[in-house]
Design a protein around this motif. Structure first.
Motif, PDB file in Angstrom:
ATOM      1  N   LEU A   1      65.071 -23.542  56.971  1.00  0.00           N
ATOM      2  CA  LEU A   1      65.690 -23.089  55.764  1.00  0.00           C
ATOM      3  C   LEU A   1      64.779 -22.558  54.683  1.00  0.00           C
ATOM      4  CD1 LEU A   1      69.169 -25.067  56.079  1.00  0.00           C
ATOM      5  CD2 LEU A   1      68.817 -22.694  56.437  1.00  0.00           C
TER       6      LEU A   1
ATOM      7  N   PHE B   1      64.487  -8.708  49.144  1.00  0.00           N
ATOM      8  CA  PHE B   1      64.501  -9.223  47.821  1.00  0.00           C
ATOM      9  C   PHE B   1      64.314  -8.406  46.796  1.00  0.00           C
ATOM     10  CE2 PHE B   1      61.699 -11.729  44.597  1.00  0.00           C
ATOM     11  CZ  PHE B   1      62.613 -12.412  44.183  1.00  0.00           C
TER      12      PHE B   1
ATOM     13  N   SER C   1      71.662 -17.491  47.742  1.00  0.00           N
ATOM     14  CA  SER C   1      71.388 -18.538  49.015  1.00  0.00           C
ATOM     15  C   SER C   1      69.878 -18.616  49.263  1.00  0.00           C
ATOM     16  CB  SER C   1      72.049 -17.853  50.179  1.00  0.00           C
ATOM     17  OG  SER C   1      71.977 -18.556  51.525  1.00  0.00           O
ATOM     18  N   ALA C   2      69.298 -17.557  49.157  1.00  0.00           N
ATOM     19  CA  ALA C   2      67.706 -17.882  49.349  1.00  0.00           C
ATOM     20  C   ALA C   2      67.112 -18.886  48.538  1.00  0.00           C
ATOM     21  CB  ALA C   2      66.868 -16.563  49.294  1.00  0.00           C
TER      22      ALA C   2
ATOM     23  N   GLU D   1      68.620 -21.071  46.485  1.00  0.00           N
ATOM     24  CA  GLU D   1      69.248 -22.330  46.835  1.00  0.00           C
ATOM     25  C   GLU D   1      68.342 -23.178  47.729  1.00  0.00           C
ATOM     26  OE1 GLU D   1      71.820 -24.590  45.368  1.00  0.00           O
ATOM     27  OE2 GLU D   1      70.922 -23.492  43.856  1.00  0.00           O
ATOM     28  N   ASP D   2      68.297 -22.464  48.991  1.00  0.00           N
ATOM     29  CA  ASP D   2      67.527 -23.042  49.926  1.00  0.00           C
ATOM     30  C   ASP D   2      66.101 -23.202  49.731  1.00  0.00           C
ATOM     31  OD1 ASP D   2      69.890 -22.791  51.855  1.00  0.00           O
ATOM     32  OD2 ASP D   2      69.279 -21.102  52.950  1.00  0.00           O
ATOM     33  N   PHE D   3      65.484 -22.513  48.965  1.00  0.00           N
ATOM     34  CA  PHE D   3      63.930 -22.673  48.508  1.00  0.00           C
ATOM     35  C   PHE D   3      63.890 -23.739  47.672  1.00  0.00           C
ATOM     36  CE2 PHE D   3      60.553 -22.195  45.970  1.00  0.00           C
ATOM     37  CZ  PHE D   3      59.487 -21.504  46.331  1.00  0.00           C
TER      38      PHE D   3
ATOM     39  N   ASN E   1      62.373 -19.505  55.956  1.00  0.00           N
ATOM     40  CA  ASN E   1      62.906 -18.429  55.926  1.00  0.00           C
ATOM     41  C   ASN E   1      63.318 -18.039  54.537  1.00  0.00           C
ATOM     42  OD1 ASN E   1      63.116 -18.622  58.644  1.00  0.00           O
ATOM     43  ND2 ASN E   1      65.265 -19.226  58.747  1.00  0.00           N
ATOM     44  N   ALA E   2      63.789 -18.789  53.627  1.00  0.00           N
ATOM     45  CA  ALA E   2      63.772 -18.376  52.386  1.00  0.00           C
ATOM     46  C   ALA E   2      62.432 -17.860  51.484  1.00  0.00           C
ATOM     47  CB  ALA E   2      64.547 -19.459  51.323  1.00  0.00           C
ATOM     48  N   GLU E   3      61.337 -18.787  51.894  1.00  0.00           N
ATOM     49  CA  GLU E   3      60.173 -18.307  51.263  1.00  0.00           C
ATOM     50  C   GLU E   3      59.444 -17.311  51.636  1.00  0.00           C
ATOM     51  OE1 GLU E   3      56.252 -20.888  50.001  1.00  0.00           O
ATOM     52  OE2 GLU E   3      56.979 -20.870  52.040  1.00  0.00           O
TER      53      GLU E   3
ATOM     54  N   TRP F   1      61.155 -14.411  52.861  1.00  0.00           N
ATOM     55  CA  TRP F   1      62.167 -13.334  52.398  1.00  0.00           C
ATOM     56  C   TRP F   1      61.727 -13.024  50.917  1.00  0.00           C
ATOM     57  CZ3 TRP F   1      66.306 -13.246  48.930  1.00  0.00           C
ATOM     58  CH2 TRP F   1      66.934 -11.930  48.960  1.00  0.00           C
ATOM     59  N   ILE F   2      61.544 -14.195  50.114  1.00  0.00           N
ATOM     60  CA  ILE F   2      61.321 -14.060  48.881  1.00  0.00           C
ATOM     61  C   ILE F   2      59.786 -13.317  48.523  1.00  0.00           C
ATOM     62  CG2 ILE F   2      60.752 -15.300  46.582  1.00  0.00           C
ATOM     63  CD1 ILE F   2      63.242 -17.019  47.675  1.00  0.00           C
TER      64      ILE F   2
END
Length: 127
Positions: A72, A91, A53-54, A56-58, A75-77, A79-80
């Motif tokens: 979105l 991650f 999901s992360a 894909e959102d990225f 948040n993904a960036e 977390w990664i």
């Protein structure tokens, strides 16, 4: 009692890695073909879905213009980009669980971001 469960390779991860390595899907299938007991399976499946999901959102919201898309992506960036694997749903912990080099995956995503931003910048200036 152990139950055999198969988890398919998540599309977001395979699509991303395939851009860099044509054998990515085969590698994922080998990683995920392990037989795991049903007690652990749910946790591993959740971890894999979180990672997918992360990614894909990225990828999907990298150049988003809407507030929700930008959120979105951000948040993904975030977390990664976080370093450390102390938290079970971090991650790096998830990557290590599936024997993925977090630095390699993170680097590929950041390279993708840079390429997309450069491409969009050139498109914008030539319009």
């Amino acid at each position: 009692m152990e139950e055999e469960i198969e988890i398919s390779a998540p599309r977001g991860i395979v699509n991303l890695l395939s851009e860099y390595d044509p054998t990515a899907e085969e590698i994922w299938e080998r990683i995920l073909q392990r037989k795991i007991d049903s007690e652990v399976q749910g946790e591993r499946k959740l971890m894999l879905r979180l990672l997918d999901s992360a990614i894909e959102d990225f990828r999907k919201y990298l150049t988003a213009k809407s507030w929700s898309g930008k959120t979105l992506f951000s948040n993904a960036e975030e977390w990664i980009s976080q370093k450390g694997s102390d938290y079970i749903y971090s991650f790096e912990y998830i990557c290590e669980t599936f024997k993925i080099d977090p630095g390699y995956l993170r680097g590929g995503l950041m390279e993708l971001k840079e390429m997309k931003l450069v491409k969009d910048s050139k498109t914008y200036h030539h319009s």
